[in-house]
Write a protein that holds these residues in place. Structure first.
Motif, PDB file in Angstrom:
ATOM      1  N   ASP A 218      -3.386   7.646 -11.236  1.00  0.00           N
ATOM      2  CA  ASP A 218      -2.672   6.438 -10.808  1.00  0.00           C
ATOM      3  C   ASP A 218      -3.502   5.594  -9.852  1.00  0.00           C
ATOM      4  O   ASP A 218      -3.206   4.417  -9.655  1.00  0.00           O
ATOM      5  CB  ASP A 218      -1.352   6.799 -10.136  1.00  0.00           C
ATOM      6  N   PHE A 219      -4.521   6.183  -9.265  1.00  0.00           N
ATOM      7  CA  PHE A 219      -5.361   5.457  -8.314  1.00  0.00           C
ATOM      8  C   PHE A 219      -6.606   4.861  -8.961  1.00  0.00           C
ATOM      9  O   PHE A 219      -7.463   4.327  -8.271  1.00  0.00           O
ATOM     10  CB  PHE A 219      -5.782   6.372  -7.160  1.00  0.00           C
ATOM     11  N   THR A 220      -6.704   4.935 -10.276  1.00  0.00           N
ATOM     12  CA  THR A 220      -7.846   4.354 -10.969  1.00  0.00           C
ATOM     13  C   THR A 220      -7.831   2.842 -10.783  1.00  0.00           C
ATOM     14  O   THR A 220      -6.850   2.176 -11.111  1.00  0.00           O
ATOM     15  CB  THR A 220      -7.791   4.691 -12.474  1.00  0.00           C
TER      16      THR A 220
ATOM     17  N   ASP B 249       2.858   6.198  -2.275  1.00  0.00           N
ATOM     18  CA  ASP B 249       4.010   7.087  -2.381  1.00  0.00           C
ATOM     19  C   ASP B 249       4.499   7.245  -3.814  1.00  0.00           C
ATOM     20  O   ASP B 249       5.058   8.280  -4.178  1.00  0.00           O
ATOM     21  CB  ASP B 249       5.162   6.576  -1.510  1.00  0.00           C
ATOM     22  N   GLY B 250       4.282   6.242  -4.639  1.00  0.00           N
ATOM     23  CA  GLY B 250       4.751   6.304  -6.013  1.00  0.00           C
ATOM     24  C   GLY B 250       3.774   6.949  -6.972  1.00  0.00           C
ATOM     25  O   GLY B 250       4.066   7.105  -8.153  1.00  0.00           O
ATOM     26  N   ALA B 251       2.608   7.346  -6.478  1.00  0.00           N
ATOM     27  CA  ALA B 251       1.593   7.937  -7.358  1.00  0.00           C
ATOM     28  C   ALA B 251       2.006   9.350  -7.768  1.00  0.00           C
ATOM     29  O   ALA B 251       2.428  10.150  -6.947  1.00  0.00           O
ATOM     30  CB  ALA B 251       0.248   7.976  -6.655  1.00  0.00           C
ATOM     31  N   GLN B 252       1.892   9.625  -9.057  1.00  0.00           N
ATOM     32  CA  GLN B 252       2.236  10.939  -9.587  1.00  0.00           C
ATOM     33  C   GLN B 252       0.998  11.802  -9.815  1.00  0.00           C
ATOM     34  O   GLN B 252       1.090  13.021  -9.831  1.00  0.00           O
ATOM     35  CB  GLN B 252       2.997  10.782 -10.913  1.00  0.00           C
TER      36      GLN B 252
ATOM     37  N   HIS C 272       0.829  -1.209   0.000  1.00  0.00           N
ATOM     38  CA  HIS C 272       0.000   0.000   0.000  1.00  0.00           C
ATOM     39  C   HIS C 272       0.863   1.259   0.000  1.00  0.00           C
ATOM     40  O   HIS C 272       0.598   2.201  -0.758  1.00  0.00           O
ATOM     41  CB  HIS C 272      -0.919  -0.005   1.220  1.00  0.00           C
ATOM     42  N   SER C 273       1.895   1.290   0.820  1.00  0.00           N
ATOM     43  CA  SER C 273       2.757   2.482   0.898  1.00  0.00           C
ATOM     44  C   SER C 273       3.481   2.732  -0.410  1.00  0.00           C
ATOM     45  O   SER C 273       3.611   3.878  -0.843  1.00  0.00           O
ATOM     46  CB  SER C 273       3.782   2.318   2.019  1.00  0.00           C
TER      47      SER C 273
END
Length: 110
Positions: free
Chosen positions: A79-81, A72-75, A67-68
């Motif tokens: 990215d959360f789709t 943390d890697g989402a730009q 999860h982290s």
């Protein structure tokens, strides 16, 4: 003053507190009632309990690391789709593997 969305819907964070406590108390009562004639209410092997605790902690840590890294890697929000669906599928897979592991451990101790 703006209210949070959950406050407007009347959902509180502690709504399962009392019912969860009652459910736990009822299960403990029935366990004691049905096993009162055998003399043993609950027999737990210490090594099994130790390995169960280690397995639970490892499973939680692996899930939190995954999860982290994702968060943390989402730009961007894109990215959360599908993130909820993917995390639910991952939780089901981890849970099924863990259930098989526990069943194998229990059967090996019998």
């Amino acid at each position: 003053m703006k209210k949070k969305k959950w406050a407007m819907n009347g959902v509180s964070s502690g709504q399962w507190g009392v019912s969860g406590l009652c459910l736990s108390a009822a299960s403990y009562f029935f366990n004691a009632y049905f096993h009162s004639d055998s003399g043993e209410i609950l027999k737990i092997e210490p090594m099994f309990l130790f390995f169960l605790t280690i397995a639970i902690l490892a499973l939680i840590n692996i899930s939190m690391i995954i999860h982290s890294r994702k968060v943390d890697g989402a730009q961007s929000p894109a990215d959360f789709t599908g993130y909820t669906r993917n995390s639910n599928v991952r939780a089901i897979i981890f849970g099924a593997c863990y259930a098989v592991l526990i069943c194998v451990l229990i059967l090996s101790l019998v």
